[in-house]
Design an enzyme around this catalytic site. Sequence first.
Site, short mmCIF file in Angstrom:
data_model
loop_
_atom_site.label_atom_id
_atom_site.label_comp_id
_atom_site.label_asym_id
_atom_site.label_seq_id
_atom_site.Cartn_x
_atom_site.Cartn_y
_atom_site.Cartn_z
CG ASP A 463 -2.24 0.65 1.03
OD1 ASP A 463 -2.36 1.47 0.10
OD2 ASP A 463 -3.17 0.37 1.82
CG ASP A 529 -9.07 2.31 -1.02
OD1 ASP A 529 -8.54 1.23 -1.33
OD2 ASP A 529 -8.57 3.11 -0.21
C1 DGJ Z 1 -5.94 1.69 1.72
C2 DGJ Z 1 -6.20 0.47 0.89
O1 DGJ Z 1 -6.51 0.78 -0.41
C3 DGJ Z 1 -7.27 -0.36 1.59
O2 DGJ Z 1 -7.67 -1.42 0.78
C4 DGJ Z 1 -6.69 -0.83 2.88
O3 DGJ Z 1 -5.61 -1.68 2.64
C5 DGJ Z 1 -6.26 0.37 3.72
N1 DGJ Z 1 -5.42 1.26 2.99
C6 DGJ Z 1 -5.54 -0.09 4.96
O4 DGJ Z 1 -5.06 0.95 5.69
#
Ligand code: DGJ
Length: 731
Positions: A463, A529
């Site tokens: 991430d 997301d």
């Molecule tokens: C952002 C990501 O895109 C989510 O899927 C998740 O992993 C969160 N961060 C976790 O903090």
Amino acid sequence: MTTAPSVPTMLHLRLGGTSVVARLDDAALPCVLHWGPDLGDVSTQALDELQIALTPPYVDSAISSQAAVALLPQHSSGWLGRPGLLGSRAGGRSWSVSFDRVEHRVETAGSADWADGAAGAVRLRSVGLDRPSALEVTTEIEVHPSGLVRVRAQVRNLGADDYEVAHLLPALPVPAEAGELLDMTGRHTHERTPQRRPFDPGAWVREAWGGRPGHDSATVMCAGEPGFGFRSGRVWGVHVAHSGNQVVLAEHSTAGWRLLRGGEVLLPGEGVLHPQESYSSPWLVASWGEGLDAFSQRVHRFLRAQPHHPRGPRPVLLNTWEAVYFDHDLGKLITLADRAAELGIERFVLDDGWFRHRRSDQAGLGDWFVDEGVWPDGLHPLVDHVHGLGMDFGLWFEPEMINLDSDLAREHPDWVFQTDHGPGLPSRYQHVLDLGHPAAYAFVLERMSTLVGEYRIAFIKWDHNRPLVDAGHSPDGSPGVHIHTEAVYRLMAELKARHPGLEIESCCGGGGRVDLGIIEHTDRVWVSDCIDAHERQRLVRWTGLLLPPELLGTHVGSGADHSTHRLLHLGFRAGTAMWGHLGVEWDLTTASSADLDTLAAWIAFHKEVRELLHTGDVVHADLPNPALLLEGVVATDRSDALYRLAALDLTVTWPAGRVRLPGLDPARDYHVSAQAPGDAAAATFPPGWGPSGVTLPGRVLREVGIQAPLLNPDQLVLLRARALPTAAVPV
Ligand code: DGJ
């Protein structure tokens, strides 16, 4: 072949339906005169005639006439726009580049000169020498078997003092028919929104200064015949294969040139070359086609031919984020794993929240040790359980980030990117770790590698939840984005080398780092997301312009979407998510048994067709009805195809009318029917073909089509088109 022509000669490279014709001069970098459809076998004489045919009338000077524009257009040859290479030495010296001599060499992949070239590719490598400026400039144009073109440039400092590259921006010309531009924009949870405009004189410039392409990334810069769609209208486009600061632009000069170009945005000092050092621009990946599907197909085929491209069944995964967030409880996670295994899920990915101090998003980044309070026996009880269920295990990291509230930041405050003003603004409570700092890099590598080994981790979700601003590298705070980006690539490569088979997902708060630079080191991108299927229909469609379905992370969420709060039924959620690398992100311990059965059926179906989905050609219909979207994947031998017709809105006409099925072999007969488990809409008020399907030639399905079933908003139907066996040809 080495050519050092005293008069310009013409070179014709042809592969995969693409021709590149370039003018080669002994004192200029190559000038591309045609990039697009294959011109066939053109004789040397005809190529010379073409050069004459394309020489414009002389206006009042070579500057105004601009007969040809080089891959790196320079002011010294009359180009009045952005120079291809801009740089200088102290006091502004050596700022204008001009060549005494340029040597051109055509090389085929696998030959002694280009041993590591991609199989079947051919390239033109040109090396120019500017003695007064003490610079050597190299350009490469590669043409791949898919017809995809890649271009890059390199500058080497041959002088005794420093030379600073301000920018290095290769360019490819497109013809005047390319009157309309398409690129993308967006934001977190709403990435890759297409935008169009006329390709008017001037420049349309899309930049990323946040150390990553960003959620608003242009992703591609396409220019095409006005109104170009997926199936028609000739279109050319470029993409910058880089994960740091970057620019992509379309430049239209009133001397008649339309250029697509791109490269890295260098911050002050990042382009400084000490004597004998060199700097390379990222690849400018270029494709063209009759319609966007053909444009994409070249990119997809190029990626699928890469040795590191993920092949074989892509494991269906469960990601814990929207199921439990930071609330890690072994019992609950074990139940979740049990449910996942019962559904046929093959990979269990533990998301954020497993490491020291990470009880929320406000602390802990950098402390890559399993939290002893939450996980007294480490992750072993969970990992062993997951492995015992026959699934592999994945783990979330955010290796480039650091919370000031972490042991790491307290012990090594100098590892946090900062300028003279300190570490600057937090974003999501976090700062950026300076991976260009050797000790910081070594620490993260050691921690990740140890955990990957200890827990037999098959998959890392990598991430990256904030942009890089004030990214000052220690000890002096000079800009560190370029070296950071290089360090990220190195770190990924080193982890993969140490742990063969390890897969990495590029997540960047969703889809903030979707580019072909990161794809050289990763196996999947997290598209967004936002897993709301209504939004995902569009998100996946436009991310798919660059990446094939097997690289697109697509998850089935719980009924009420966590980002938009839209309520969608499971058939639509699963029928949308199955169109990529499928995952589930839902607290299955709360799902009804009816939902679990339905989800199991969708997962089983995805597994049945994933080879088709992950190797076939992606097609889209240009439907006149804006409420409907039709996508398909057609087997490369045209024997089988799966289509998905979705309604995102109420259709003005009711029934909606005919839809034409693209991509089939016009000469073969196909049986078309609704495909379970996505067939419910075709059964309720069936169109004429509904009950048992219909058999028609591919040409008829493409040109006339079939009636769409009745679809309400956020409803979809799957259609299968299977070719009938071809009659044996009598001998
Ligand atoms: C952002 C990501 O895109 C989510 O899927 C998740 O992993 C969160 N961060 C976790 O903090």
